[in-house]
Design an enzyme around this catalytic site. Sequence first.
Site, PDB file in Angstrom:
ATOM      1  N   THR A  13       0.679  -1.185   0.070  1.00 53.45           N
ATOM      2  CA  THR A  13      -0.058  -0.036  -0.030  1.00 53.45           C
ATOM      3  C   THR A  13       0.967   1.318   0.170  1.00 53.45           C
ATOM      4  O   THR A  13       0.195   2.312  -0.155  1.00 53.45           O
ATOM      5  CB  THR A  13      -0.881  -0.044   1.308  1.00 53.45           C
ATOM      6  OG1 THR A  13       0.092  -0.186   2.472  1.00 53.45           O
ATOM      7  CG2 THR A  13      -1.870  -1.008   1.228  1.00 53.45           C
ATOM      8  N   ALA A  15       4.111   3.952  -1.294  1.00 51.74           N
ATOM      9  CA  ALA A  15       4.535   4.679  -2.626  1.00 51.74           C
ATOM     10  C   ALA A  15       5.238   3.809  -3.487  1.00 51.74           C
ATOM     11  O   ALA A  15       4.871   3.660  -4.771  1.00 51.74           O
ATOM     12  CB  ALA A  15       5.368   5.847  -2.325  1.00 51.74           C
ATOM     13  N   ARG A  41      -3.458  -1.462   9.465  1.00 47.94           N
ATOM     14  CA  ARG A  41      -4.078  -0.517   8.936  1.00 47.94           C
ATOM     15  C   ARG A  41      -4.911  -0.713   7.698  1.00 47.94           C
ATOM     16  O   ARG A  41      -5.848  -0.513   7.347  1.00 47.94           O
ATOM     17  CB  ARG A  41      -3.279   0.699   8.848  1.00 47.94           C
ATOM     18  CG  ARG A  41      -2.935   1.277  10.291  1.00 47.94           C
ATOM     19  CD  ARG A  41      -2.264   2.507  10.081  1.00 47.94           C
ATOM     20  NE  ARG A  41      -0.803   2.251   9.404  1.00 47.94           N
ATOM     21  CZ  ARG A  41       0.375   1.924  10.083  1.00 47.94           C
ATOM     22  NH1 ARG A  41       0.431   1.887  11.262  1.00 47.94           N
ATOM     23  NH2 ARG A  41       1.427   1.562   9.332  1.00 47.94           N
ATOM     24  N   SER A  42      -4.184  -1.563   6.938  1.00 52.91           N
ATOM     25  CA  SER A  42      -4.593  -1.824   5.525  1.00 52.91           C
ATOM     26  C   SER A  42      -5.094  -3.303   5.357  1.00 52.91           C
ATOM     27  O   SER A  42      -5.479  -3.679   4.116  1.00 52.91           O
ATOM     28  CB  SER A  42      -3.137  -1.811   4.769  1.00 52.91           C
ATOM     29  OG  SER A  42      -2.682  -0.427   4.877  1.00 52.91           O
ATOM     30  N   ARG A 102      22.028  -3.201   2.457  1.00 57.73           N
ATOM     31  CA  ARG A 102      22.575  -2.899   1.340  1.00 57.73           C
ATOM     32  C   ARG A 102      24.257  -2.868   1.727  1.00 57.73           C
ATOM     33  O   ARG A 102      24.791  -3.195   0.581  1.00 57.73           O
ATOM     34  CB  ARG A 102      22.283  -1.423   0.926  1.00 57.73           C
ATOM     35  CG  ARG A 102      21.064  -1.288   0.649  1.00 57.73           C
ATOM     36  CD  ARG A 102      20.727   0.360   0.280  1.00 57.73           C
ATOM     37  NE  ARG A 102      19.297   0.575  -0.052  1.00 57.73           N
ATOM     38  CZ  ARG A 102      18.668   1.549  -0.169  1.00 57.73           C
ATOM     39  NH1 ARG A 102      19.362   2.493   0.599  1.00 57.73           N
ATOM     40  NH2 ARG A 102      17.304   1.708  -0.264  1.00 57.73           N
ATOM     41  N   CYS A 132      17.449   5.220  -4.110  1.00 54.53           N
ATOM     42  CA  CYS A 132      17.106   5.919  -5.496  1.00 54.53           C
ATOM     43  C   CYS A 132      18.048   6.818  -5.982  1.00 54.53           C
ATOM     44  O   CYS A 132      18.037   6.695  -7.192  1.00 54.53           O
ATOM     45  CB  CYS A 132      15.662   6.593  -5.172  1.00 54.53           C
ATOM     46  SG  CYS A 132      15.578   7.508  -3.604  1.00 54.53           S
ATOM     47  N   GLY A 162      10.064  10.610  -2.580  1.00 52.93           N
ATOM     48  CA  GLY A 162      11.033   9.684  -2.177  1.00 52.93           C
ATOM     49  C   GLY A 162      10.917   9.354  -0.490  1.00 52.93           C
ATOM     50  O   GLY A 162      11.800   8.622   0.045  1.00 52.93           O
ATOM     51  N   LYS A 232      24.663   7.089   2.196  1.00 55.02           N
ATOM     52  CA  LYS A 232      24.321   5.815   1.238  1.00 55.02           C
ATOM     53  C   LYS A 232      24.632   6.119  -0.222  1.00 55.02           C
ATOM     54  O   LYS A 232      25.172   5.165  -0.863  1.00 55.02           O
ATOM     55  CB  LYS A 232      22.774   5.927   1.513  1.00 55.02           C
ATOM     56  CG  LYS A 232      22.213   5.445   2.606  1.00 55.02           C
ATOM     57  CD  LYS A 232      20.592   5.605   2.497  1.00 55.02           C
ATOM     58  CE  LYS A 232      19.990   5.696   4.050  1.00 55.02           C
ATOM     59  NZ  LYS A 232      18.581   6.019   3.700  1.00 55.02           N
ATOM     60  N   ARG A 254      16.122  17.958  -0.173  1.00 46.26           N
ATOM     61  CA  ARG A 254      14.637  17.773  -0.491  1.00 46.26           C
ATOM     62  C   ARG A 254      14.124  18.862  -0.988  1.00 46.26           C
ATOM     63  O   ARG A 254      14.340  20.009  -0.359  1.00 46.26           O
ATOM     64  CB  ARG A 254      14.124  17.507   0.730  1.00 46.26           C
ATOM     65  CG  ARG A 254      12.718  17.101   0.811  1.00 46.26           C
ATOM     66  CD  ARG A 254      12.325  15.617   0.167  1.00 46.26           C
ATOM     67  NE  ARG A 254      12.747  14.564   0.986  1.00 46.26           N
ATOM     68  CZ  ARG A 254      13.068  13.301   0.684  1.00 46.26           C
ATOM     69  NH1 ARG A 254      12.798  13.001  -0.701  1.00 46.26           N
ATOM     70  NH2 ARG A 254      13.320  12.626   1.566  1.00 46.26           N
ATOM     71  N   HIS A 261      13.562  12.574  -8.918  1.00 44.30           N
ATOM     72  CA  HIS A 261      14.873  13.124  -8.297  1.00 44.30           C
ATOM     73  C   HIS A 261      15.700  13.741  -9.429  1.00 44.30           C
ATOM     74  O   HIS A 261      15.881  12.948 -10.496  1.00 44.30           O
ATOM     75  CB  HIS A 261      15.666  12.035  -7.474  1.00 44.30           C
ATOM     76  CG  HIS A 261      15.050  11.599  -6.189  1.00 44.30           C
ATOM     77  ND1 HIS A 261      13.891  12.122  -5.935  1.00 44.30           N
ATOM     78  CD2 HIS A 261      15.482  10.795  -5.430  1.00 44.30           C
ATOM     79  CE1 HIS A 261      13.689  11.475  -4.615  1.00 44.30           C
ATOM     80  NE2 HIS A 261      14.656  10.519  -4.561  1.00 44.30           N
TER      81      HIS A 261
HETATM   82  N1  LIG Z   1       9.984   6.362  -2.085  1.00 45.40           N
HETATM   83  C1  LIG Z   1      10.941   6.293  -2.608  1.00 45.40           C
HETATM   84  O1  LIG Z   1      11.542   6.819  -3.529  1.00 45.40           O
HETATM   85  C2  LIG Z   1      12.095   4.946  -2.295  1.00 45.40           C
HETATM   86  C3  LIG Z   1      13.156   4.868  -3.183  1.00 45.40           C
HETATM   87  C4  LIG Z   1      13.928   3.630  -2.679  1.00 45.40           C
HETATM   88  C5  LIG Z   1      13.693   3.151  -1.540  1.00 45.40           C
HETATM   89  N2  LIG Z   1      12.590   3.362  -0.732  1.00 45.40           N
HETATM   90  C6  LIG Z   1      12.451   2.346   0.380  1.00 45.40           C
HETATM   91  O2  LIG Z   1      11.346   1.617   0.214  1.00 45.40           O
HETATM   92  C7  LIG Z   1      10.733   1.268   1.485  1.00 45.40           C
HETATM   93  C8  LIG Z   1       9.152   1.730   1.260  1.00 45.40           C
HETATM   94  O3  LIG Z   1       9.301   3.244   1.076  1.00 45.40           O
HETATM   95  P1  LIG Z   1       7.832   3.845   0.552  1.00 45.40           P
HETATM   96  O4  LIG Z   1       8.308   5.187  -0.009  1.00 45.40           O
HETATM   97  O5  LIG Z   1       6.951   3.106  -0.179  1.00 45.40           O
HETATM   98  O6  LIG Z   1       7.123   4.235   1.904  1.00 45.40           O
HETATM   99  P2  LIG Z   1       5.580   4.436   2.337  1.00 45.40           P
HETATM  100  O7  LIG Z   1       5.045   5.072   1.289  1.00 45.40           O
HETATM  101  O8  LIG Z   1       5.654   5.042   3.908  1.00 45.40           O
HETATM  102  O9  LIG Z   1       5.243   2.611   2.623  1.00 45.40           O
HETATM  103  C9  LIG Z   1       5.390   2.050   3.618  1.00 45.40           C
HETATM  104  C10 LIG Z   1       4.522   0.540   3.397  1.00 45.40           C
HETATM  105  O10 LIG Z   1       4.889  -0.242   4.703  1.00 45.40           O
HETATM  106  C11 LIG Z   1       3.946  -0.647   5.137  1.00 45.40           C
HETATM  107  N3  LIG Z   1       4.148  -1.055   6.567  1.00 45.40           N
HETATM  108  C12 LIG Z   1       4.531   0.068   7.480  1.00 45.40           C
HETATM  109  N4  LIG Z   1       4.348  -0.560   8.941  1.00 45.40           N
HETATM  110  C13 LIG Z   1       4.063  -1.903   8.601  1.00 45.40           C
HETATM  111  C14 LIG Z   1       3.968  -3.002   9.455  1.00 45.40           C
HETATM  112  N5  LIG Z   1       4.285  -2.884  10.765  1.00 45.40           N
HETATM  113  N6  LIG Z   1       3.788  -4.256   8.729  1.00 45.40           N
HETATM  114  C15 LIG Z   1       3.690  -4.340   7.395  1.00 45.40           C
HETATM  115  N7  LIG Z   1       3.682  -3.535   6.710  1.00 45.40           N
HETATM  116  C16 LIG Z   1       3.961  -1.885   6.967  1.00 45.40           C
HETATM  117  C17 LIG Z   1       2.860   0.420   4.832  1.00 45.40           C
HETATM  118  O11 LIG Z   1       1.730  -0.257   5.199  1.00 45.40           O
HETATM  119  P3  LIG Z   1       0.411   0.620   5.680  1.00 45.40           P
HETATM  120  O12 LIG Z   1      -0.250   1.579   4.505  1.00 45.40           O
HETATM  121  O13 LIG Z   1      -0.736  -0.325   6.036  1.00 45.40           O
HETATM  122  O14 LIG Z   1       0.885   1.498   6.680  1.00 45.40           O
HETATM  123  C18 LIG Z   1       3.145   0.656   3.422  1.00 45.40           C
HETATM  124  O15 LIG Z   1       2.743  -0.160   2.639  1.00 45.40           O
HETATM  125  C19 LIG Z   1      11.428   2.214   2.407  1.00 45.40           C
HETATM  126  O16 LIG Z   1      12.360   1.277   3.017  1.00 45.40           O
HETATM  127  C20 LIG Z   1      12.168   3.074   1.625  1.00 45.40           C
HETATM  128  O17 LIG Z   1      13.484   3.564   2.285  1.00 45.40           O
HETATM  129  C21 LIG Z   1      11.691   4.180  -1.208  1.00 45.40           C
END
Ligand SMILES: NC(=O)c1ccc[n+]([C@@H]2O[C@H](COP(=O)([O-])OP(=O)(O)OC[C@H]3O[C@@H](n4cnc5c(N)ncnc54)[C@H](OP(=O)(O)O)[C@@H]3O)[C@@H](O)[C@H]2O)c1
Length: 353
Positions: A13, A15, A41-42, A102, A132, A162, A232, A254, A261
């Site tokens: 669920t 991003a 929550r989801s 990583r 990223c 991000g 990183k 940011r 980006h």
């Molecule tokens: N955004 C980027 O550009 C990017 C790029 C590279 C890497 N990343 C990495 O990818 C990962 C996800 O990033 P995001 O940006 O997608 O974050 P996000 O939008 O905050 O999404 C987090 C996800 O994790 C789930 N989650 C949170 N707590 C949980 C729990 N206790 N049990 C199971 N699921 C849980 C959330 O579910 P709910 O919706 O139910 O809360 C949601 O599906 C992170 O490690 C981030 O560093 C992100």
Amino acid sequence: MKKPIHLALVGATGAVGREVLSILEHKNLHLEKFSLFASERSEGVKIPFQEKMLSVERLVPEVFERNIDYAIFSAGKTLAQEFAPIALRNGITVIDNSSAFRMDERIPLVVPEVNAHTLNRKEPEIIANPNCSTIQLVMVLKPLEKYRIKRVVVSTYQAHSGAGHKAQEELRTQTTDFLKRLSFLQLTESNSGNPQSEATLMKNVFSHQIAFNCIPHIDQFDESGYTFEEIKVINETRKIMGLPELKITCTAVRVPVLDSHSESVNIEFESAFKLEDIKNDLGAFPGVKVLDNPKAHVYPLNVEARGRDEVFVGRIRRDPSLNSGLNMWVVSDNLRKGAALNAVQILETLLTS
Ligand SMILES: NC(=O)c1ccc[n+]([C@@H]2O[C@H](COP(=O)([O-])OP(=O)(O)OC[C@H]3O[C@@H](n4cnc5c(N)ncnc54)[C@H](OP(=O)(O)O)[C@@H]3O)[C@@H](O)[C@H]2O)c1
């Protein structure tokens, strides 16, 4: 492709998770089963996928006892540290988007176009998906390594996507509130209020105002004064490029954009180069697209990179302050090549090998 697989997506669920779903929607990976997990929550949320409705389940350790073959994790570092080893013990290959593994030297950190050879492929393993900002950087460094890279200086201009879906929402809300207050002040010709007053804007994800503001702070600071985001980029680039001694520095910022980006990249080479050769080398590299006709106002733009798979590069020019120096502007959708697409490409590489 070999036999049909059971794939799991942890963080479905979020991003990045949503982007994985949208990429897989248009692929035929022979999914026998596709299981989606997120927090409680989801639980029960329905997500359409390839003419079916998939139901999101709550993540608990027992789900990994279900004959899953591959799991893409996109739920942050803490969850990856807890659940990825459980998945691995159950024979599941994990592709993890977080920073949890990583820099572990036993774990491959993979951008398929650059270092697919580091994948094990023979038995289940944890594979780390890079940061990223690192991914789009190594995609333009790799085609230029023949000029012998001496030093890299990168400054990032990072979108709010991000920082997850809540950060994107905060930027939208703050921007709307800011503009409403600005027009109210103009209408009332009041000069006692300040629409930029930080106290007046809702701040949940970030400690500072993010609308109309650049924040030179992504992740926490260490004692050296660098942020972990900058560290990183430095360490991951060295690992992926197989250049542990590479001189590289980074400033990560940011900026108030929603998606994609941008990076200003300065490279000093050992060898001399011709600018035309550099452009040809970049353009010939899979996944890189050169957009470089500044007189016609053609260069990479974050608003045009959204939803695209390529890493775009432009403003390619010599740095006259160095003997063999180059400047360029590199833009990519951080949710796609910077995260979801790269993870899916790792999976496809494993499935076709
Ligand atoms: N955004 C980027 O550009 C990017 C790029 C590279 C890497 N990343 C990495 O990818 C990962 C996800 O990033 P995001 O940006 O997608 O974050 P996000 O939008 O905050 O999404 C987090 C996800 O994790 C789930 N989650 C949170 N707590 C949980 C729990 N206790 N049990 C199971 N699921 C849980 C959330 O579910 P709910 O919706 O139910 O809360 C949601 O599906 C992170 O490690 C981030 O560093 C992100």
